[in-house]
Design an enzyme around this catalytic site. Sequence first.
Site, short mmCIF file in Angstrom:
data_model
loop_
_atom_site.label_atom_id
_atom_site.label_comp_id
_atom_site.label_asym_id
_atom_site.label_seq_id
_atom_site.Cartn_x
_atom_site.Cartn_y
_atom_site.Cartn_z
N HIS A 137 3.63 7.11 4.00
CA HIS A 137 4.60 6.02 3.88
C HIS A 137 4.25 5.09 2.73
O HIS A 137 3.15 5.16 2.18
CB HIS A 137 4.72 5.23 5.20
CG HIS A 137 3.48 4.51 5.64
ND1 HIS A 137 2.57 5.04 6.52
CD2 HIS A 137 3.00 3.28 5.33
CE1 HIS A 137 1.59 4.17 6.74
NE2 HIS A 137 1.82 3.09 6.02
N GLN B 150 -4.00 3.40 1.36
CA GLN B 150 -4.37 3.38 2.79
C GLN B 150 -4.57 4.83 3.23
O GLN B 150 -3.62 5.60 3.26
CB GLN B 150 -3.24 2.73 3.60
CG GLN B 150 -3.49 2.69 5.10
CD GLN B 150 -2.32 2.05 5.84
OE1 GLN B 150 -1.20 2.54 5.78
NE2 GLN B 150 -2.58 0.95 6.53
N GLU C 106 7.21 0.79 5.51
CA GLU C 106 6.58 -0.24 6.34
C GLU C 106 6.76 -1.59 5.65
O GLU C 106 6.61 -1.69 4.43
CB GLU C 106 5.07 0.09 6.47
CG GLU C 106 4.27 -0.94 7.25
CD GLU C 106 2.75 -0.63 7.25
OE1 GLU C 106 2.34 0.45 6.75
OE2 GLU C 106 2.00 -1.48 7.75
N HIS D 15 0.81 -1.22 0.00
CA HIS D 15 0.00 0.00 0.00
C HIS D 15 0.84 1.27 0.00
O HIS D 15 2.01 1.26 0.36
CB HIS D 15 -1.00 0.03 1.17
CG HIS D 15 -0.41 0.01 2.55
ND1 HIS D 15 -0.20 -1.15 3.26
CD2 HIS D 15 -0.03 1.02 3.39
CE1 HIS D 15 0.28 -0.85 4.46
NE2 HIS D 15 0.40 0.46 4.56
N GLU E 106 -8.12 3.66 9.81
CA GLU E 106 -7.64 3.51 8.43
C GLU E 106 -8.71 2.92 7.51
O GLU E 106 -9.54 2.12 7.94
CB GLU E 106 -6.36 2.67 8.39
CG GLU E 106 -6.53 1.23 8.87
CD GLU E 106 -5.23 0.43 8.79
OE1 GLU E 106 -4.20 0.88 9.34
OE2 GLU E 106 -5.24 -0.64 8.17
#
Length: 135
Positions: A79, A55, A129, A8, A44
């Site tokens: 991110h 996301q 991430e 994502h 989220e």
Amino acid sequence: MKLINLDHVAIAVADLDQAVGEYRRQYGVEPLYREVVEEQGVEEAMIPVGGSFVQLLQPLSDETPVGRFVIKNGPGLHHVAYAVPSIEDALEHLKGEGVRLIDDVPRIGGRGAKIAFVHPKELAGTLIELVELDE
Ligand code: CMX
Ligand code: CO
């Protein structure tokens, strides 16, 4: 180290309902999951796009990573997340490379997935991430 796919791209927003509505109207897409992840301080929404997700992250308070980010920068790209086959192996590899990790051990994130973050100062100012999905 093996990256399976771009799981994502995460975007910090001030108002999740509004952002979901704008994605729906402008791009005709709909979240597949929506949940509060207390440990990460976010609510989220996960919008599927091809094999990946967008996301959308709304902070639960100002004193959370995403809350501080929105105060400092306003809404925006937060991110990128890569799926890995084994998060423990990936963290071991990065430690061996001397990479600064935010999470030494995996946490449980949205979708019940194991997740861990790498510090944004490590590579081109990008918060990364790692995600290990339970499949
Ligand atoms: N992308 C790039 N740089 C970032 C960043 C981001 N998302 N967030 C912070 N930074 C930068 C800041 O701009 C700052 O840089 P300068 O020192 O040059 O000003 C530096 O990192 C430190 O930032 P800070 O605001 O002083 O520190 P924070 O306490 O906010 O910590 C970070 C930053 C990355 C360690 C923290 O946000 C964190 O632990 N993130 C991981 C957890 C997370 O983001 N969870 C929410 C998402 C959950 C999910 O995806 O499921
Ligand atoms: Co994420």
